[in-house]
Design an enzyme around this catalytic site. Structure first.
Site, PDB file in Angstrom:
ATOM      1  N   ASN A  10       0.972  -1.108   0.122  1.00 20.99           N
ATOM      2  CA  ASN A  10      -0.104   0.056  -0.084  1.00 20.99           C
ATOM      3  C   ASN A  10       1.100   1.244   0.035  1.00 20.99           C
ATOM      4  O   ASN A  10       1.625   1.476   1.138  1.00 20.99           O
ATOM      5  CB  ASN A  10      -0.990   0.082   1.223  1.00 20.99           C
ATOM      6  CG  ASN A  10      -1.680   1.279   1.446  1.00 20.99           C
ATOM      7  OD1 ASN A  10      -1.672   2.082   0.704  1.00 20.99           O
ATOM      8  ND2 ASN A  10      -2.162   1.351   3.040  1.00 20.99           N
ATOM      9  N   LYS A  12       0.116   4.080  -0.194  1.00 22.45           N
ATOM     10  CA  LYS A  12      -0.403   5.318   0.655  1.00 22.45           C
ATOM     11  C   LYS A  12      -0.256   6.612  -0.374  1.00 22.45           C
ATOM     12  O   LYS A  12      -0.443   6.652  -1.648  1.00 22.45           O
ATOM     13  CB  LYS A  12       0.012   5.549   1.829  1.00 22.45           C
ATOM     14  CG  LYS A  12       0.098   4.575   2.705  1.00 22.45           C
ATOM     15  CD  LYS A  12       0.182   4.461   4.398  1.00 22.45           C
ATOM     16  CE  LYS A  12       0.541   3.188   4.842  1.00 22.45           C
ATOM     17  NZ  LYS A  12       0.346   3.450   6.529  1.00 22.45           N
ATOM     18  N   HIS A  93      -9.450   1.120   5.533  1.00 21.80           N
ATOM     19  CA  HIS A  93      -7.907   1.413   6.209  1.00 21.80           C
ATOM     20  C   HIS A  93      -8.223   2.189   7.414  1.00 21.80           C
ATOM     21  O   HIS A  93      -9.011   3.269   7.347  1.00 21.80           O
ATOM     22  CB  HIS A  93      -7.229   1.712   5.066  1.00 21.80           C
ATOM     23  CG  HIS A  93      -5.623   1.634   5.501  1.00 21.80           C
ATOM     24  ND1 HIS A  93      -5.186   2.846   6.530  1.00 21.80           N
ATOM     25  CD2 HIS A  93      -4.538   1.017   5.629  1.00 21.80           C
ATOM     26  CE1 HIS A  93      -3.846   2.388   6.952  1.00 21.80           C
ATOM     27  NE2 HIS A  93      -3.556   1.136   6.156  1.00 21.80           N
ATOM     28  N   GLU A  95      -6.503   4.390   8.418  1.00 22.72           N
ATOM     29  CA  GLU A  95      -6.251   6.007   8.056  1.00 22.72           C
ATOM     30  C   GLU A  95      -7.577   6.523   7.465  1.00 22.72           C
ATOM     31  O   GLU A  95      -7.697   7.997   7.595  1.00 22.72           O
ATOM     32  CB  GLU A  95      -5.088   6.106   7.273  1.00 22.72           C
ATOM     33  CG  GLU A  95      -3.769   5.939   8.052  1.00 22.72           C
ATOM     34  CD  GLU A  95      -2.684   5.572   7.101  1.00 22.72           C
ATOM     35  OE1 GLU A  95      -2.696   5.353   5.813  1.00 22.72           O
ATOM     36  OE2 GLU A  95      -1.618   4.844   7.630  1.00 22.72           O
ATOM     37  N   GLU A 164      -5.083  -5.242  10.996  1.00 21.85           N
ATOM     38  CA  GLU A 164      -4.032  -4.202  11.086  1.00 21.85           C
ATOM     39  C   GLU A 164      -4.193  -3.530  12.552  1.00 21.85           C
ATOM     40  O   GLU A 164      -5.000  -2.547  12.462  1.00 21.85           O
ATOM     41  CB  GLU A 164      -3.873  -3.101  10.185  1.00 21.85           C
ATOM     42  CG  GLU A 164      -3.901  -3.912   8.496  1.00 21.85           C
ATOM     43  CD  GLU A 164      -3.312  -2.749   7.448  1.00 21.85           C
ATOM     44  OE1 GLU A 164      -2.150  -2.942   7.250  1.00 21.85           O
ATOM     45  OE2 GLU A 164      -4.047  -1.711   7.284  1.00 21.85           O
ATOM     46  N   GLY A 170       2.974   1.894  10.675  1.00 23.79           N
ATOM     47  CA  GLY A 170       3.777   2.891  10.560  1.00 23.79           C
ATOM     48  C   GLY A 170       4.623   3.468  11.887  1.00 23.79           C
ATOM     49  O   GLY A 170       5.229   4.272  12.103  1.00 23.79           O
ATOM     50  N   SER A 210       3.822  -2.319  10.235  1.00 21.66           N
ATOM     51  CA  SER A 210       5.316  -2.540  10.458  1.00 21.66           C
ATOM     52  C   SER A 210       5.712  -3.777  10.099  1.00 21.66           C
ATOM     53  O   SER A 210       6.835  -4.357  10.869  1.00 21.66           O
ATOM     54  CB  SER A 210       5.693  -2.020  11.960  1.00 21.66           C
ATOM     55  OG  SER A 210       5.315  -0.987  12.334  1.00 21.66           O
TER      56      SER A 210
HETATM   57  C1  PEP Z   1      -0.553   0.057   6.142  1.00 18.09           C
HETATM   58  O1  PEP Z   1      -0.809   1.058   6.266  1.00 18.09           O
HETATM   59  O2  PEP Z   1      -1.276  -0.743   6.033  1.00 18.09           O
HETATM   60  C2  PEP Z   1       0.625  -0.338   7.181  1.00 18.09           C
HETATM   61  C3  PEP Z   1       0.730  -1.938   7.228  1.00 18.09           C
HETATM   62  O3  PEP Z   1       1.502   0.272   7.092  1.00 18.09           O
HETATM   63  P1  PEP Z   1       3.066   0.021   7.662  1.00 18.09           P
HETATM   64  O4  PEP Z   1       3.569  -1.046   7.046  1.00 18.09           O
HETATM   65  O5  PEP Z   1       3.951   1.228   7.286  1.00 18.09           O
HETATM   66  O6  PEP Z   1       2.802  -0.091   9.116  1.00 18.09           O
END
Ligand code: PEP
Length: 253
Positions: A10, A12, A93, A95, A164, A170, A210
């Site tokens: 992703n 983003k 998601h 976000e 997640e 992040g 992460s």
């Molecule tokens: C995500 O935004 O779906 C995500 C898992 O981000 P990151 O891997 O940067 O934690």
């Protein structure tokens, strides 16, 4: 037959045409590592360009409108992203849930629109740190999924779930293997209740938060983890494909 691990990047709100070389590199590496299914979700502006550059990997979007067309300034519909070459869309998601107040009901409406338009969907779920510390993570995620999942007969092929934990996105923090295993097992039970024994067993459940080459082997080797949704680490083809390689190493043969 067991499905191949599914590794989804992703991007983003990152990437201009200068990033197309990374997409090409991911695609070339994916052609050499067929034990893993690889996908990228670039920003809307790059979907068509990435689609034209790649042969092996899936290309998808990070969101879509629930409406097919009309007076919705700034929105992008399912027919538009499908026309650009997207084959799937990430929905719900954190976000978007946190930054734009997206509700479970809206996520479900978007999922219905995406499936109607021939796209596959990745439905995201996950709890805040506060909810986890209160011991309510599994109950929260169960409620979130029950209200967000679309209803359909052939979910096994068309629906993927991404767990997640918000506090792991992040931040460099990851959930423990025991916590991931417990959550994924609960999600599997819920998927079987929702879609039936056969289809519910086939829906892939990804872990996100992460994921890096260093922790990918352990996470992807956890029972019921069918792949990873990768944010930051997907912006470099080398790093991303090292995660895919670790996923491939968890597959026998
Ligand atoms: C995500 O935004 O779906 C995500 C898992 O981000 P990151 O891997 O940067 O934690």
């Amino acid at each position: 037959m067991a499905q191949r691990p599914y590794i989804v990047g992703n991007w983003k709100m990152n990437g201009t045409r200068a990033m197309l070389s990374e997409a090409r590199a991911v695609d070339r590496a994916a052609q050499r590592h067929m034990k893993v299914e690889v996908a990228l979700a670039p920003p809307y502006t790059l979907i068509h360009a990435v689609h034209r550059e790649v042969e092996q990997i899936w290309v998808g979007a990070q969101d879509c409108s629930p409406n097919p067309d009309g007076a919705h300034t700034g929105d992008i519909s399912v027919p538009m992203i499908a026309d650009a070459g997207a084959k799937f869309v990430i929905l719900g998601h954190s976000e978007r849930r946190q930054g734009y107040g997206e509700t479970n009901e809206l996520v479900r409406e978007k999922a219905d629109a995406a499936l109607e338009g021939g796209l596959r969907v990745i439905i995201c779920c996950g709890e805040t740190l506060e909810t986890r510390e209160a011991g309510k993570a599994e109950a929260f995620v169960a409620e979130q999924l029950k209200a967000s999942l679309p209803k359909l007969e052939d979910a096994g092929e068309k629906v993927t779930v991404a767990y997640e934990p918000i506090w792991a996105i992040g931040t460099g923090k990851t959930a423990t293997v025991d916590d991931i295993a417990a959550m994924h097992s609960m999600i599997r039970t819920l998927l079987i209740e929702t879609y039936g024994e056969e289809q519910g067993a086939e829906v892939r459940v990804l872990y996100g938060g992460s994921v890096k080459p260093e922790n990918a082997g352990e996470i992807l080797g956890t029972p019921e983890v069918g792949g990873a949704l990768v944010g930051g680490a997907s912006l470099s083809a080398e790093t991303f494909m090292n995660i895919a390689l670790a996923a491939g190493d968890t597959v026998e043969g």
